[in-house]
Scaffold this motif. Structure first.
Motif, PDB file in Angstrom:
ATOM      1  N   GLU A  67       0.811  -1.218   0.000  1.00 48.70           N
ATOM      2  CA  GLU A  67       0.000   0.000   0.000  1.00 48.70           C
ATOM      3  C   GLU A  67       0.844   1.266   0.000  1.00 48.70           C
ATOM      4  O   GLU A  67       0.539   2.238  -0.679  1.00 48.70           O
ATOM      5  CB  GLU A  67      -0.929   0.014   1.218  1.00 48.70           C
TER       6      GLU A  67
ATOM      7  N   LYS B  68      -0.025   5.736   8.007  1.00 50.22           N
ATOM      8  CA  LYS B  68       0.381   5.828   6.607  1.00 50.22           C
ATOM      9  C   LYS B  68       0.892   7.238   6.318  1.00 50.22           C
ATOM     10  O   LYS B  68       0.188   8.228   6.529  1.00 50.22           O
ATOM     11  CB  LYS B  68      -0.770   5.482   5.671  1.00 50.22           C
TER      12      LYS B  68
ATOM     13  N   ASP C 228       1.381   7.073   0.144  1.00 53.47           N
ATOM     14  CA  ASP C 228       0.549   6.114  -0.588  1.00 53.47           C
ATOM     15  C   ASP C 228       1.148   5.907  -1.972  1.00 53.47           C
ATOM     16  O   ASP C 228       1.350   6.861  -2.729  1.00 53.47           O
ATOM     17  CB  ASP C 228      -0.880   6.665  -0.701  1.00 53.47           C
TER      18      ASP C 228
ATOM     19  N   LYS D 245      -0.084   4.645  -4.691  1.00 53.32           N
ATOM     20  CA  LYS D 245      -0.964   4.992  -5.805  1.00 53.32           C
ATOM     21  C   LYS D 245      -0.923   6.480  -6.111  1.00 53.32           C
ATOM     22  O   LYS D 245      -0.992   6.894  -7.263  1.00 53.32           O
ATOM     23  CB  LYS D 245      -2.405   4.557  -5.498  1.00 53.32           C
TER      24      LYS D 245
ATOM     25  N   ASN E 157       3.761  -1.046  -7.120  1.00 53.66           N
ATOM     26  CA  ASN E 157       4.368  -1.636  -5.917  1.00 53.66           C
ATOM     27  C   ASN E 157       5.001  -2.996  -6.181  1.00 53.66           C
ATOM     28  O   ASN E 157       5.803  -3.466  -5.382  1.00 53.66           O
ATOM     29  CB  ASN E 157       3.337  -1.727  -4.786  1.00 53.66           C
TER      30      ASN E 157
END
Length: 680
Positions: free
Chosen positions: A259, A271, A274, A276, A282
């Motif tokens: 993630e 987190k 990220d 994305k 990844n």
């Protein structure tokens, strides 16, 4: 040992030096050094959320990043021209962003780097010789210039020392990998054993000593902190953990997984980055290190290194949705490169995912949403019958939105419908038929009548195609060029001709099926004889010069798929992916910017396993092959597949092959049914 000096400073965005010198020899063999090509592209926080550092083009792997006070140690390697694996390490300065000179050593020295840390006047590296099982301490100054080396011994080590880290009090902590477990060993500043922890870890174990000099371990089972002489398991509560690395006061430890990156404080993960949002695949991740001030150095197999600044995430930028049935690697690459260099952000919505039943379900979902009037920004037309939506005014004419003057005119014209351009493609491949020149002559392009006439002249002992049957000949010769006879875009339907019925009668000279006889051994079978026609897939321009080497006959002509008209090349271009703009989108200028980007020469020059549509990039890939340029420039027909037309044709051909209809009746039935469909 040898060194190549390449200094790259991110803050200056320029190469600051290039040279080479010898340090010392881990291998007696000397070869000419190859200075890797170094490139640098970087973006400020105002334009993007990270800087990209392409370090050395040969280096495919940097699997480790280690912390060394104000620097990070980058450990990796590459294959040289003789395909030998060269190991190396270099330093990344956390403050300046400068990459130091690097030290390399041959893999046949069998020396593995197990420890690297700051010393009083520079740096120390510790190697383990896999053959002699000896340990060597190498001393370097602050510029990685070799000073001296000494042999080390580790008392009471039962197996091999696989990792070594220096503690703040001058002591060292090591991992002793025995037969079934890993022991934790503490050595003093002279490498004399002080203690052995009773706790044992798995064989695949890593040591992390963070800036606060806390010691962490990670193995396949989890992450642990060393409290005095015992290990405390951290209950991180993440689904997976790919790696851990040193942090700062706020987060003493960082963990990364599929993630993103998580800061660990009081065992609770937060987190902080990220993947994305940064357009990172990844599955390509190799290593991560912390630079400071909330920034990270990330190594992956595509870009080698990226500097990420999470505080500069483009959460407030305009998001443009790109909806697609399936996201190919080429489409993902185009989106990632655009997002990295522009304020606007493309977000991919993929309908056919692991949870989808099949592609047809995803296509139906897309069609339902389009015809319902749902708003889109960009739609990828792969798998989609786009002409169904163009006629309803769902997509914009891009002729008024983007400039295609720099693109191949024949490809752009081949994409147009009624003179309008409803989608763009950045790259394509070419499919055609190659015929043995002895039977088909040297003229490119062939009509269906000419094809049958020449095919009838092929003597016994030579097959038209490999293992020919009614269906295999029909499929290979006709179905890939079916749109030469039926095309919903141009409302073309032309089956009821003497030439087509003659082609059907010709097919009847072949059997319904062909048995392949296996011999006594399972790995032996009846080989196909010489053939007269083979399919050619031109994946890029450089492939053109190798066509002959991949065919079974010496002299060939690219005859193309049979047509109803003379003077047509007969070859088809097939887009890698195609993108259309929603007519009612409120972000037309932003979408046009993205389309212009993927048609630009800079992006097009990065296309390798396809043919660029940009003329300059196309000619660059052709590398002066005028014959290849002329051939591709003469292709005017896009490969067009309509599943409904295909189904109709195959249904009627099945009746014909079962002798339920004559060739004339079959041609008339196909003409009637397909004609009604294309005119609906």
């Amino acid at each position: 040992m040898k060194r190549k000096a390449i200094a790259i400073t991110l803050t200056a965005f320029m190469l600051t030096g290039c040279g080479k010198s010898n340090i010392n020899q881990l291998s007696a063999e000397k070869t000419d050094e190859i200075i890797p090509a170094a490139t640098l592209s970087a973006y400020t926080d105002e334009t993007a959320n990270y800087e990209i550092l392409q370090l050395f083009t040969q280096i495919k792997s940097f699997p480790k990043i280690r912390d060394a006070d104000d620097k990070l140690v980058l450990i990796g390697g590459y294959n040289d021209e003789d395909d030998r694996y060269i190991q190396l390490f270099c330093l990344y300065d956390k403050q300046s962003g400068e990459i130091s000179d690097y030290v390399e050593f041959y893999s046949d020295d069998m020396r593995n780097l197990i420890g690297f840390f700051k010393a009083e006047n520079g740096f120390n590296a510790v190697f383990c010789d896999e053959i002699t099982k000896k340990y060597i301490l190498m001393e370097y100054d602050e510029n990685l210039k070799y000073i001296s080396e000494n042999e080390l011994s580790f008392d009471d080590a039962e197996g091999s020392i696989t990792m070594l880290e220096k503690l703040g009090n001058g002591e060292y902590i090591a991992l002793d990998s025995a037969e079934s477990c890993t022991r934790i060993m503490i050595y003093d500043s002279e490498f004399k054993l002080k203690s052995v922890l009773a706790d044992t870890l798995g064989l695949d174990t890593d040591i992390i000593v963070n800036s606060a000099e806390n010691v962490y371990f990670s193995d396949n089972n989890g992450v642990y902190r060393l409290d005095e002489n015992s290990l405390k398991a951290l209950e991180i509560s993440l689904d997976d953990t790919d790696g851990v690395f040193s942090g700062d006061e706020k987060y003493p430890l960082y963990v990364y997984n599929s993630e993103g990156i998580f800061g660990i404080s009081d065992d609770k993960p937060v987190k902080v980055l990220d993947w994305k949002k940064h357009d990172i695949n990844n599955s390509c991740l190799q290593s991560v290190g912390y630079i400071g001030n909330g920034s990270f150095l990330v190594g992956d197999m595509i870009d080698i290194f990226n500097v990420f600044v999470p505080t500069a995430d483009k959460e407030n930028s305009d998001e443009i949705k790109l909806t697609t049935i399936f996201c190919s690697a080429d489409l993902e690459d185009a989106v990632k490169k655009y997002n990295r260099s522009h304020d606007n952000r493309i977000v991919i919505e993929e309908l056919f995912t692991d949870g989808a039943e099949d592609v047809s379900t995803a296509v139906e979902d897309m069609e339902r949403r389009l015809l319902k009037g749902e708003e889109f920004d960009i739609v990828c037309f792969n798998f989609m019958p786009y002409e169904n939506y163009i006629s309803k005014g769902i997509f914009a004419d891009l002729s008024d939105e983007i400039n295609t003057d720099s693109c191949l005119e024949n490809i752009i014209d081949g994409m147009k419908t009624d003179g309008k351009l409803y989608y763009i493609i950045p790259s394509f491949s070419v499919k055609t038929l190659a015929g043995n020149s002895y039977y088909f002559g040297d003229k490119q392009g062939i009509t269906i009548g000419e094809f049958v006439e020449k095919a009838k002249g092929i003597p016994d002992g030579t097959d038209l195609v490999s293992y020919p049957t009614k269906w295999s000949v029909f499929g290979e010769i006709f179905m890939d060029g079916l749109d030469n006879f039926a095309d919903k875009r141009s409302k073309k339907c032309n089956f009821e001709t003497p030439e087509f019925t003659d082609f059907l009668d010709f097919l009847n000279s072949y059997p319904n099926d062909r048995t392949i006889y296996f011999g006594e051994n399972d790995d032996t079978f009846e080989e196909s004889g010489p053939v007269a026609v083979e399919t050619v897939n031109l994946r890029n321009m450089s492939y053109y010069s190798t066509i002959g080497a991949n065919l079974s006959f010496n002299s060939y002509t690219l005859i193309g798929y049979p047509t109803n008209e003379t003077g047509i090349n007969g070859a088809k271009f097939q887009e890698i992916f195609s993108l259309g703009m929603f007519a009612n989108s409120s972000k037309k200028s932003e979408i046009a910017d993205f389309f212009s980007f993927i048609l630009s020469e800079d992006y097009q020059n990065s296309i390798d396993m396809a043919i660029p549509v940009n003329r300059s990039a196309f000619e660059r890939q052709a590398n002066g092959n005028t014959e290849a340029i002329e051939f591709v420039s003469g292709i005017t027909e896009k490969s067009y597949y309509d599943v409904n037309i295909s189904n109709i044709v195959q249904e009627e051909m099945d009746k014909f092959f079962k002798e339920e209809a004559t060739s004339e009746q079959t041609a008339k039935a196909i003409q009637s049914r397909v004609g009604i469909y294309v005119w609906e």
